[in-house]
Design an enzyme around this catalytic site. Structure first.
Site, PDB file in Angstrom:
ATOM      1  N   HIS A 171     -17.644-122.558 -18.952  1.00 20.20           N
ATOM      2  CA  HIS A 171     -16.281-121.831 -19.031  1.00 20.20           C
ATOM      3  C   HIS A 171     -16.765-120.303 -18.883  1.00 20.20           C
ATOM      4  CE1 HIS A 171     -13.626-124.694 -20.853  1.00 20.20           C
ATOM      5  NE2 HIS A 171     -13.440-124.937 -19.550  1.00 20.20           N
ATOM      6  N   CYS A 258     -12.959-121.927 -27.840  1.00 18.76           N
ATOM      7  CA  CYS A 258     -11.365-123.036 -26.627  1.00 18.76           C
ATOM      8  C   CYS A 258     -10.810-123.631 -28.836  1.00 18.76           C
ATOM      9  CB  CYS A 258     -13.028-124.311 -26.631  1.00 18.76           C
ATOM     10  SG  CYS A 258     -14.371-123.025 -26.138  1.00 18.76           S
TER      11      CYS A 258
END
Ligand code: GLY
Length: 263
Positions: A171, A258
């Site tokens: 990511h 996250c």
């Protein structure tokens, strides 16, 4: 649109989800062993306490037995003052997580919106700063997903910019974090894409790339344990740091950001 000072790092609330037993089956690019459920619960509880100590009211949602990666709540939604935007995670095994999160957010009394169309977008690819929202195109977040999110965010009045998540990186925020209104921590491979030319960049020393996934929570920067050079760089830049273990999350390519939705 003007936002309060500290937009992107001043928060009052957070949503997290307890890791379920199935966390051992979570996605990973490289198998370095599976997380241990009991150890993960412990690591997660310390993380939640740290969020509370930083002044946040934390809602812990129950574990989801059908979704091994559901502890990584940040990928399912983007929470802004305008409401929750339920996203469409790019990994097929994670698609249903956003449905559950949207329902949970409605139950918590939050207004929710859906990403339109069939494009995919993971929250881990979205960096919110006080001046813009950067969206990293990645193996999880595709151009259709970008267009759909851009449309919603532009309607809310945000400036949106498409950027590139480096190849091999899960990511965008695996490789960077917002530390202050104009300051980011970023790996060299990401900074070299010139996405942060308008920011002061604190570069993660080579070999410590996994340290880039930090979170600034009010006055404190949460940093993962085990990265002394990056810790020194961030502290030397004047930030107060709290070091937390993220070993279990790291086995699934996850990090500190996250595991919570902060707003
Ligand atoms: N294991 C985190 C993810 O792949 O989404």
């Amino acid at each position: 649109m003007m936002h309060h000072e500290g937009f992107g790092y001043r928060f009052e609330r957070a949503i997290v989800r307890r890791p379920g037993r199935c966390v051992v089956d979570g996605l990973r690019a490289e198998d370095r062993g599976s997380p241990d459920h009991a150890s993960y619960l412990e690591e997660h509880a310390v993380y939640v306490r740290a969020l509370e100590q930083a002044g946040l009211d934390v809602v812990t949602l129950p574990a989801l037995d059908d979704y091994p990666d559901s502890v990584f709540v940040e990928d399912t939604a983007l929470v802004l003052p305008e409401g929750v935007i339920a996203l469409n995670p790019g990994a097929p095994t994670r698609r249903g997580e956003a449905l559950v999160m949207e329902a949970d957010c409605r139950r918590l009394g939050l207004e929710t919106h859906w990403l339109s169309g069939r494009g995919t977008l993971d929250g881990g690819d979205v960096l919110v700063t006080g001046r813009e929202i950067l969206i990293g195109l990645s193996t999880r977040s595709n151009p259709e997903g970008f267009i759909a999110l851009d449309e919603l965010l532009t309607a809310f009045g945000y400036t949106v910019r498409a950027v590139r998540t480096p190849p091999g990186v899960l990511h965008f925020k695996s490789d960077c974090s917002l530390l202050g209104p104009d300051t980011v921590l970023a790996t060299r491979r990401l900074a070299e894409t010139d996405c942060f030319t308008a920011y002061r960049v604190i570069e993660v020393p080579r070999g410590e790339e996994a340290a880039a996934n930090c979170i600034r929570v009010n006055s404190v920067v949460f940093m993962p344990e085990g990265f002394p050079l990056t810790l020194d760089a961030v502290e030397s830049a004047g930030f107060e740091v709290k070091v937390l273990s993220a070993c279990q999350a790291a086995l699934l390519d996850g990090g500190l950001s996250c595991q919570s939705l902060r707003f």
